[in-house]
Scaffold this motif. Structure first.
Motif, PDB file in Angstrom:
ATOM      1  N   ASP A 224       0.867  -1.184   0.000  1.00  0.00           N
ATOM      2  CA  ASP A 224       0.000   0.000   0.000  1.00  0.00           C
ATOM      3  C   ASP A 224       0.900   1.231   0.000  1.00  0.00           C
ATOM      4  O   ASP A 224       1.397   1.642   1.047  1.00  0.00           O
ATOM      5  CB  ASP A 224      -0.912   0.016   1.235  1.00  0.00           C
ATOM      6  N   LEU A 225       1.115   1.786  -1.167  1.00  0.00           N
ATOM      7  CA  LEU A 225       2.067   2.883  -1.314  1.00  0.00           C
ATOM      8  C   LEU A 225       1.424   4.232  -1.057  1.00  0.00           C
ATOM      9  O   LEU A 225       0.261   4.459  -1.399  1.00  0.00           O
ATOM     10  CB  LEU A 225       2.669   2.866  -2.715  1.00  0.00           C
ATOM     11  N   SER A 226       2.208   5.132  -0.465  1.00  0.00           N
ATOM     12  CA  SER A 226       1.772   6.513  -0.282  1.00  0.00           C
ATOM     13  C   SER A 226       1.756   7.188  -1.650  1.00  0.00           C
ATOM     14  O   SER A 226       2.374   6.700  -2.605  1.00  0.00           O
ATOM     15  CB  SER A 226       2.744   7.244   0.650  1.00  0.00           C
ATOM     16  N   PRO A 227       1.078   8.335  -1.761  1.00  0.00           N
ATOM     17  CA  PRO A 227       1.102   9.056  -3.049  1.00  0.00           C
ATOM     18  C   PRO A 227       2.525   9.381  -3.507  1.00  0.00           C
ATOM     19  O   PRO A 227       2.830   9.305  -4.697  1.00  0.00           O
ATOM     20  CB  PRO A 227       0.301  10.329  -2.763  1.00  0.00           C
ATOM     21  N   GLU A 228       3.394   9.709  -2.570  1.00  0.00           N
ATOM     22  CA  GLU A 228       4.786  10.017  -2.917  1.00  0.00           C
ATOM     23  C   GLU A 228       5.494   8.779  -3.463  1.00  0.00           C
ATOM     24  O   GLU A 228       6.244   8.872  -4.444  1.00  0.00           O
ATOM     25  CB  GLU A 228       5.541  10.566  -1.691  1.00  0.00           C
ATOM     26  N   GLU A 229       5.271   7.634  -2.820  1.00  0.00           N
ATOM     27  CA  GLU A 229       5.890   6.397  -3.289  1.00  0.00           C
ATOM     28  C   GLU A 229       5.327   5.992  -4.650  1.00  0.00           C
ATOM     29  O   GLU A 229       6.061   5.503  -5.508  1.00  0.00           O
ATOM     30  CB  GLU A 229       5.677   5.272  -2.274  1.00  0.00           C
ATOM     31  N   GLN A 230       4.029   6.218  -4.851  1.00  0.00           N
ATOM     32  CA  GLN A 230       3.429   5.925  -6.148  1.00  0.00           C
ATOM     33  C   GLN A 230       4.031   6.797  -7.235  1.00  0.00           C
ATOM     34  O   GLN A 230       4.152   6.380  -8.387  1.00  0.00           O
ATOM     35  CB  GLN A 230       1.911   6.133  -6.102  1.00  0.00           C
ATOM     36  N   ALA A 231       4.431   8.010  -6.872  1.00  0.00           N
ATOM     37  CA  ALA A 231       5.031   8.944  -7.829  1.00  0.00           C
ATOM     38  C   ALA A 231       6.521   8.686  -8.038  1.00  0.00           C
ATOM     39  O   ALA A 231       7.169   9.393  -8.798  1.00  0.00           O
ATOM     40  CB  ALA A 231       4.811  10.379  -7.366  1.00  0.00           C
ATOM     41  N   GLY A 232       7.072   7.683  -7.346  1.00  0.00           N
ATOM     42  CA  GLY A 232       8.471   7.326  -7.558  1.00  0.00           C
ATOM     43  C   GLY A 232       9.401   7.559  -6.394  1.00  0.00           C
ATOM     44  O   GLY A 232      10.597   7.271  -6.498  1.00  0.00           O
ATOM     45  N   ALA A 233       8.905   8.083  -5.278  1.00  0.00           N
ATOM     46  CA  ALA A 233       9.768   8.275  -4.104  1.00  0.00           C
ATOM     47  C   ALA A 233      10.254   6.917  -3.611  1.00  0.00           C
ATOM     48  O   ALA A 233       9.613   5.884  -3.826  1.00  0.00           O
ATOM     49  CB  ALA A 233       9.012   8.993  -2.999  1.00  0.00           C
ATOM     50  N   GLU A 234      11.382   6.939  -2.952  1.00  0.00           N
ATOM     51  CA  GLU A 234      11.950   5.715  -2.395  1.00  0.00           C
ATOM     52  C   GLU A 234      10.935   5.046  -1.464  1.00  0.00           C
ATOM     53  O   GLU A 234      10.230   5.725  -0.707  1.00  0.00           O
ATOM     54  CB  GLU A 234      13.218   6.061  -1.611  1.00  0.00           C
ATOM     55  N   LEU A 235      10.856   3.721  -1.527  1.00  0.00           N
ATOM     56  CA  LEU A 235       9.956   2.983  -0.652  1.00  0.00           C
ATOM     57  C   LEU A 235      10.294   3.246   0.808  1.00  0.00           C
ATOM     58  O   LEU A 235      11.470   3.303   1.179  1.00  0.00           O
ATOM     59  CB  LEU A 235      10.059   1.479  -0.915  1.00  0.00           C
ATOM     60  N   LEU A 236       9.283   3.406   1.620  1.00  0.00           N
ATOM     61  CA  LEU A 236       9.423   3.641   3.061  1.00  0.00           C
ATOM     62  C   LEU A 236      10.296   4.855   3.365  1.00  0.00           C
ATOM     63  O   LEU A 236      11.077   4.853   4.311  1.00  0.00           O
ATOM     64  CB  LEU A 236       9.932   2.384   3.770  1.00  0.00           C
ATOM     65  N   SER A 237      10.164   5.903   2.549  1.00  0.00           N
ATOM     66  CA  SER A 237      10.913   7.131   2.805  1.00  0.00           C
ATOM     67  C   SER A 237      10.102   8.123   3.629  1.00  0.00           C
ATOM     68  O   SER A 237      10.610   9.159   4.031  1.00  0.00           O
ATOM     69  CB  SER A 237      11.342   7.781   1.482  1.00  0.00           C
TER      70      SER A 237
END
Length: 185
Positions: free
Chosen positions: A44-57
């Motif tokens: 379940d990715l955050s919007p930032e992670e969905q946009a390409g941010a590092e996982l669990l950042s």
């Protein structure tokens, strides 16, 4: 002059580099230290992670790393893998999930949310079906199970638990079940 031991070590690193590059080329999203003892799986990715941010950042990653440090893990001793639930964009076929986790070869796998737990269930369905307890076979949150020598713990919604003090304590209690293992020698 390189010793035989140095040449073997370099061969292992090159093999791992080739495996991980191949997995990334086939859509496996990973980050962190691929030689770590802990793999943190998130679906379940955050919007930032969905946009390409590092996982669990985000805040969940900060909290997980702090928790691991409190348990005695080294700061760099974690790796992340994205395991979205079936039907989501970026979903990985079960054989590829299994191949990726085998390549990473962690001592401990933490499924941060239900999506990651479902991906692991699908990848290891036959192995999980052999477990004695239904709760363990279903990777219910809070149960630590062994699958092919890897400790697997499903947290059951770590990111969403951060906004509730009771749920944070529950997550901490679950994480305390997986302290670092001693060196194998």
């Amino acid at each position: 002059m390189a010793t035989e031991r140095d040449r073997r070590r370099e061969a292992y690193v090159e093999k791992a580099r080739a495996e991980l590059s191949d997995l990334a080329a086939r859509g496996v999203r990973m980050g962190g230290n691929a030689f770590s003892a802990v793999v943190l799986a998130k679906g379940d990715l955050s919007p930032e992670e969905q946009a390409g941010a590092e996982l669990l950042s985000g805040p969940d990653g900060v909290a997980l790393r702090k928790s691991l440090a409190k348990l005695g893990y080294e700061p760099e001793d974690w790796c992340t893998i994205c395991l979205p639930e079936p039907g989501s964009p970026g979903v990985l076929p079960a054989p590829l999930v299994r191949e990726a986790l085998t390549a990473l070869d962690p001592a401990t796998l933490v499924c941060c949310d239900e999506a990651a737990a479902q991906a692991v269930r699908d990848a290891y369905a036959d192995d999980l079906a052999e477990l004695q307890s239904f709760q363990e076979a279903m990777l219910e949150p809070g149960y630590v199970v062994s699958v092919h020598g890897v400790r697997v713990l499903a947290l059951g919604g770590f990111a969403s638990a951060l906004s509730d003090q009771h749920q944070k304590q529950l997550m901490w209690a679950r994480l305390k079940q997986i302290p670092p293992l001693g060196e194998p020698f």
